[in-house]
Design a protein around this motif. Structure first.
Motif, PDB file in Angstrom:
ATOM      1  N   HIS A   1       2.026  -2.021   3.365  1.00  0.00           N
ATOM      2  CA  HIS A   1       2.769  -0.959   4.052  1.00  0.00           C
ATOM      3  C   HIS A   1       3.862  -0.414   3.143  1.00  0.00           C
ATOM      4  CE1 HIS A   1       0.671  -1.683   7.687  1.00  0.00           C
ATOM      5  NE2 HIS A   1       1.370  -2.698   8.128  1.00  0.00           N
ATOM      6  N   SER A   2       4.526  -1.301   2.427  1.00  0.00           N
ATOM      7  CA  SER A   2       5.618  -0.887   1.551  1.00  0.00           C
ATOM      8  C   SER A   2       5.102  -0.006   0.425  1.00  0.00           C
ATOM      9  CB  SER A   2       6.318  -2.120   0.973  1.00  0.00           C
ATOM     10  OG  SER A   2       6.754  -2.982   2.015  1.00  0.00           O
ATOM     11  N   PHE A   3       3.952  -0.362  -0.137  1.00  0.00           N
ATOM     12  CA  PHE A   3       3.314   0.444  -1.180  1.00  0.00           C
ATOM     13  C   PHE A   3       3.138   1.877  -0.702  1.00  0.00           C
ATOM     14  CE2 PHE A   3      -0.887   2.210  -2.285  1.00  0.00           C
ATOM     15  CZ  PHE A   3      -0.805   2.302  -3.667  1.00  0.00           C
ATOM     16  N   ALA A   4       2.577   2.046   0.501  1.00  0.00           N
ATOM     17  CA  ALA A   4       2.306   3.393   1.008  1.00  0.00           C
ATOM     18  C   ALA A   4       3.590   4.144   1.340  1.00  0.00           C
ATOM     19  CB  ALA A   4       1.426   3.292   2.262  1.00  0.00           C
ATOM     20  N   THR A   5       4.525   3.463   1.982  1.00  0.00           N
ATOM     21  CA  THR A   5       5.770   4.116   2.399  1.00  0.00           C
ATOM     22  C   THR A   5       6.599   4.558   1.194  1.00  0.00           C
ATOM     23  OG1 THR A   5       5.800   2.741   4.393  1.00  0.00           O
ATOM     24  CG2 THR A   5       7.837   3.885   3.822  1.00  0.00           C
ATOM     25  N   HIS A   6       6.669   3.722   0.187  1.00  0.00           N
ATOM     26  CA  HIS A   6       7.477   4.053  -0.988  1.00  0.00           C
ATOM     27  C   HIS A   6       6.833   5.168  -1.813  1.00  0.00           C
ATOM     28  CE1 HIS A   6       9.218  -0.290  -0.663  1.00  0.00           C
ATOM     29  NE2 HIS A   6       9.634   0.516   0.294  1.00  0.00           N
ATOM     30  N   LEU A   7       5.503   5.202  -1.856  1.00  0.00           N
ATOM     31  CA  LEU A   7       4.825   6.316  -2.513  1.00  0.00           C
ATOM     32  C   LEU A   7       5.119   7.629  -1.792  1.00  0.00           C
ATOM     33  CD1 LEU A   7       1.215   5.179  -3.559  1.00  0.00           C
ATOM     34  CD2 LEU A   7       3.119   5.814  -5.036  1.00  0.00           C
ATOM     35  N   LEU A   8       5.061   7.574  -0.467  1.00  0.00           N
ATOM     36  CA  LEU A   8       5.315   8.780   0.327  1.00  0.00           C
ATOM     37  C   LEU A   8       6.755   9.248   0.140  1.00  0.00           C
ATOM     38  CD1 LEU A   8       3.968  10.677   2.419  1.00  0.00           C
ATOM     39  CD2 LEU A   8       4.894   9.202   4.200  1.00  0.00           C
ATOM     40  N   SER A   9       7.686   8.306   0.125  1.00  0.00           N
ATOM     41  CA  SER A   9       9.099   8.652  -0.068  1.00  0.00           C
ATOM     42  C   SER A   9       9.338   9.295  -1.426  1.00  0.00           C
ATOM     43  CB  SER A   9       9.976   7.401   0.064  1.00  0.00           C
ATOM     44  OG  SER A   9       9.873   6.835   1.354  1.00  0.00           O
ATOM     45  N   ALA A  10       8.519   8.914  -2.402  1.00  0.00           N
ATOM     46  CA  ALA A  10       8.672   9.465  -3.756  1.00  0.00           C
ATOM     47  C   ALA A  10       7.936  10.775  -3.940  1.00  0.00           C
ATOM     48  CB  ALA A  10       8.172   8.447  -4.775  1.00  0.00           C
ATOM     49  N   GLY A  11       7.368  11.290  -2.844  1.00  0.00           N
ATOM     50  CA  GLY A  11       6.700  12.584  -2.923  1.00  0.00           C
ATOM     51  C   GLY A  11       5.197  12.512  -3.057  1.00  0.00           C
ATOM     52  N   GLY A  12       4.618  11.331  -2.826  1.00  0.00           N
ATOM     53  CA  GLY A  12       3.172  11.178  -2.928  1.00  0.00           C
ATOM     54  C   GLY A  12       2.431  12.019  -1.897  1.00  0.00           C
ATOM     55  N   ASP A  13       1.246  12.496  -2.265  1.00  0.00           N
ATOM     56  CA  ASP A  13       0.417  13.307  -1.378  1.00  0.00           C
ATOM     57  C   ASP A  13      -0.261  12.404  -0.351  1.00  0.00           C
ATOM     58  OD1 ASP A  13      -1.182  15.893  -0.811  1.00  0.00           O
ATOM     59  OD2 ASP A  13      -2.746  14.394  -1.164  1.00  0.00           O
ATOM     60  N   LEU A  14      -0.232  12.831   0.923  1.00  0.00           N
ATOM     61  CA  LEU A  14      -0.769  11.996   2.002  1.00  0.00           C
ATOM     62  C   LEU A  14      -2.259  11.732   1.818  1.00  0.00           C
ATOM     63  CD1 LEU A  14       0.371  10.640   4.545  1.00  0.00           C
ATOM     64  CD2 LEU A  14      -0.439  12.599   5.858  1.00  0.00           C
ATOM     65  N   ARG A  15      -3.010  12.737   1.395  1.00  0.00           N
ATOM     66  CA  ARG A  15      -4.451  12.554   1.175  1.00  0.00           C
ATOM     67  C   ARG A  15      -4.706  11.559   0.048  1.00  0.00           C
ATOM     68  NH1 ARG A  15      -8.321  13.853   4.934  1.00  0.00           N
ATOM     69  NH2 ARG A  15      -7.883  15.889   5.858  1.00  0.00           N
ATOM     70  N   ALA A  16      -3.917  11.647  -1.001  1.00  0.00           N
ATOM     71  CA  ALA A  16      -4.080  10.721  -2.120  1.00  0.00           C
ATOM     72  C   ALA A  16      -3.769   9.294  -1.679  1.00  0.00           C
ATOM     73  CB  ALA A  16      -3.174  11.129  -3.274  1.00  0.00           C
ATOM     74  N   ILE A  17      -2.721   9.128  -0.874  1.00  0.00           N
ATOM     75  CA  ILE A  17      -2.363   7.799  -0.375  1.00  0.00           C
ATOM     76  C   ILE A  17      -3.467   7.261   0.526  1.00  0.00           C
ATOM     77  CG2 ILE A  17      -0.705   6.520   1.051  1.00  0.00           C
ATOM     78  CD1 ILE A  17       1.446   8.461  -0.002  1.00  0.00           C
ATOM     79  N   GLN A  18      -4.062   8.145   1.330  1.00  0.00           N
ATOM     80  CA  GLN A  18      -5.195   7.738   2.169  1.00  0.00           C
ATOM     81  C   GLN A  18      -6.317   7.161   1.312  1.00  0.00           C
ATOM     82  OE1 GLN A  18      -7.221  10.977   4.105  1.00  0.00           O
ATOM     83  NE2 GLN A  18      -8.715   9.646   5.112  1.00  0.00           N
ATOM     84  N   GLU A  19      -6.623   7.827   0.205  1.00  0.00           N
ATOM     85  CA  GLU A  19      -7.680   7.360  -0.685  1.00  0.00           C
ATOM     86  C   GLU A  19      -7.311   6.025  -1.333  1.00  0.00           C
ATOM     87  OE1 GLU A  19     -10.740   8.578  -1.216  1.00  0.00           O
ATOM     88  OE2 GLU A  19     -10.299   9.996   0.403  1.00  0.00           O
ATOM     89  N   LEU A  20      -6.061   5.888  -1.737  1.00  0.00           N
ATOM     90  CA  LEU A  20      -5.624   4.649  -2.381  1.00  0.00           C
ATOM     91  C   LEU A  20      -5.688   3.465  -1.424  1.00  0.00           C
ATOM     92  CD1 LEU A  20      -2.531   5.928  -4.404  1.00  0.00           C
ATOM     93  CD2 LEU A  20      -4.746   5.215  -5.323  1.00  0.00           C
ATOM     94  N   LEU A  21      -5.388   3.714  -0.142  1.00  0.00           N
ATOM     95  CA  LEU A  21      -5.411   2.643   0.848  1.00  0.00           C
ATOM     96  C   LEU A  21      -6.809   2.371   1.386  1.00  0.00           C
ATOM     97  CD1 LEU A  21      -2.224   3.580   2.919  1.00  0.00           C
ATOM     98  CD2 LEU A  21      -2.467   1.675   1.318  1.00  0.00           C
ATOM     99  N   GLY A  22      -7.696   3.348   1.248  1.00  0.00           N
ATOM    100  CA  GLY A  22      -9.045   3.178   1.777  1.00  0.00           C
ATOM    101  C   GLY A  22      -9.137   3.400   3.269  1.00  0.00           C
ATOM    102  N   HIS A  23      -8.232   4.213   3.822  1.00  0.00           N
ATOM    103  CA  HIS A  23      -8.283   4.528   5.243  1.00  0.00           C
ATOM    104  C   HIS A  23      -9.423   5.498   5.521  1.00  0.00           C
ATOM    105  CE1 HIS A  23      -3.750   3.493   5.947  1.00  0.00           C
ATOM    106  NE2 HIS A  23      -4.532   2.425   5.998  1.00  0.00           N
ATOM    107  N   ALA A  24     -10.213   5.216   6.547  1.00  0.00           N
ATOM    108  CA  ALA A  24     -11.308   6.116   6.912  1.00  0.00           C
ATOM    109  C   ALA A  24     -10.772   7.396   7.534  1.00  0.00           C
ATOM    110  CB  ALA A  24     -12.265   5.416   7.876  1.00  0.00           C
ATOM    111  N   SER A  25      -9.647   7.289   8.242  1.00  0.00           N
ATOM    112  CA  SER A  25      -9.083   8.437   8.952  1.00  0.00           C
ATOM    113  C   SER A  25      -7.690   8.751   8.434  1.00  0.00           C
ATOM    114  CB  SER A  25      -9.023   8.151  10.455  1.00  0.00           C
ATOM    115  OG  SER A  25      -8.286   9.141  11.138  1.00  0.00           O
ATOM    116  N   LEU A  26      -7.387  10.031   8.274  1.00  0.00           N
ATOM    117  CA  LEU A  26      -6.054  10.437   7.819  1.00  0.00           C
ATOM    118  C   LEU A  26      -5.003  10.077   8.861  1.00  0.00           C
ATOM    119  CD1 LEU A  26      -4.402  11.894   5.637  1.00  0.00           C
ATOM    120  CD2 LEU A  26      -4.772  14.027   6.892  1.00  0.00           C
TER     121      LEU A  26
END
Length: 307
Positions: free
Chosen positions: A257-282
């Motif tokens: 969870h921290s990996f995803a949240t900190h990426l998002l806080s740093a300006g990471g793209d939500l779609r890219a984070i979805q791919e990195l986490l392997g979530h089936a749904s956005l």
């Protein structure tokens, strides 16, 4: 307990689960839950109607029967979230069955799932995540175990892996490449970049590990050389969070969870984070936007001169 399900419906349920496993790549734990949910529905339907039912009847259940079933499940103390999952499984099976029988499943599909509030992920702060990686091995019984635990938590936080994915790595993954090919839930494949800190942590563990890390064997080992039990990482996290004064929510999964949240806080793209986490749904990944917004409002309330 013997369920009142006809042989025809037992066969239909088994066929549906095989379909989900083969075509949709559903995980075994998901299939087990779906089997329990749908079998419970079919058993209820037979009891409600006073006898075992065939495929036709199960595909044309009415809204009143769906409401009665949901009331019975709710009466057992099942949460709204679990009941919603059960209803989703029943609908999925009914649609599949009705399609094969040439029937209309509108009545079943119109049943509304109970509303529930999704739990927001509980990430660690960036400083806390770094402290965990720096000190998780401090009380290990041997240097190689300290290096192992450090390597695992660094992969969870640095690459956003699930604990099962990290422990599923084999000796063939060492040294870590620039990109890991990870097979996640439901057999979904994704590519995950490896940060230098994770590669270094795994390399140090591999140099200290007393066991032969052959390509086909697990990369992370227990004391006797067998596959590392995830409970040992959970226990290491419990010890380090007690030392650091972190909340009980500081678990191995909280590092993902921290990996995803900190990426998002740093300006990471939500779609890219979805791919990195392997979530089936956005929509699953979007939960992190709520966490980020909540944190932003806390900063606003604490620092704004008129707050």
């Amino acid at each position: 307990m013997t369920l009142a399900i006809s042989p025809a419906l037992r066969a239909a349920l088994a066929e549906w689960l095989t379909h989900l496993r083969g075509l949709d790549g559903a995980a075994e734990n998901t299939l087990k839950a779906y089997n329990t949910d749908v079998a419970g529905w079919l058993d209820f339907l037979a009891r409600h109607r006073g006898g075992t039912e065939g495929r036709h009847a199960a595909a044309t259940a009415g809204q009143s029967e769906m409401r009665a079933f949901m009331a019975e499940v709710r009466g057992r103390g099942v949460s709204s979230r679990s009941l919603a999952r059960t209803l989703s499984a029943v609908k999925g099976f009914t649609v599949w069955l009705a399609d094969r029988e040439g029937l209309d499943a509108t009545a079943t599909l119109s049943a509304r799932a109970p509303k529930y509030r999704r739990k927001l992920p509980r990430p660690l702060s960036e400083d806390a995540a770094r402290d965990v990686m720096d000190s998780v091995g401090d009380d290990a019984r041997a240097p190689w175990i300290a290096a192992r635990d450090t390597a695992v938590v660094t992969l969870l936080y640095g690459c956003g892996l699930r604990i099962s994915e990290a422990l599923g790595l084999t000796g063939a993954c060492h040294p870590l490449p620039d990109t890991l090919r990870i097979t996640g839930k439901g057999g979904k494949m994704r590519l995950v970049p490896v940060i230098p800190a994770a590669a270094d942590a795994v390399d140090r563990y591999a140099r200290l590990c007393p066991h032969d890390l052959t390509p086909a064997a697990p990369l992370f080992r227990g004391v006797r050389g067998g596959p590392l039990n995830p409970r040992l990482i959970a226990a290491a996290m419990e010890r380090v969070r007690n030392r650091l004064g972190l909340p009980a929510t500081a678990t191995p999964h909280a590092l993902r969870h921290s990996f995803a949240t900190h990426l998002l806080s740093a300006g990471g793209d939500l779609r890219a984070i979805q791919e990195l986490l392997g979530h089936a749904s956005l929509s699953t990944t979007q939960a992190y936007t709520a966490v980020d917004t909540a944190r932003l409002m806390q900063v606003y309330a604490a620092s704004h001169p008129r707050a």
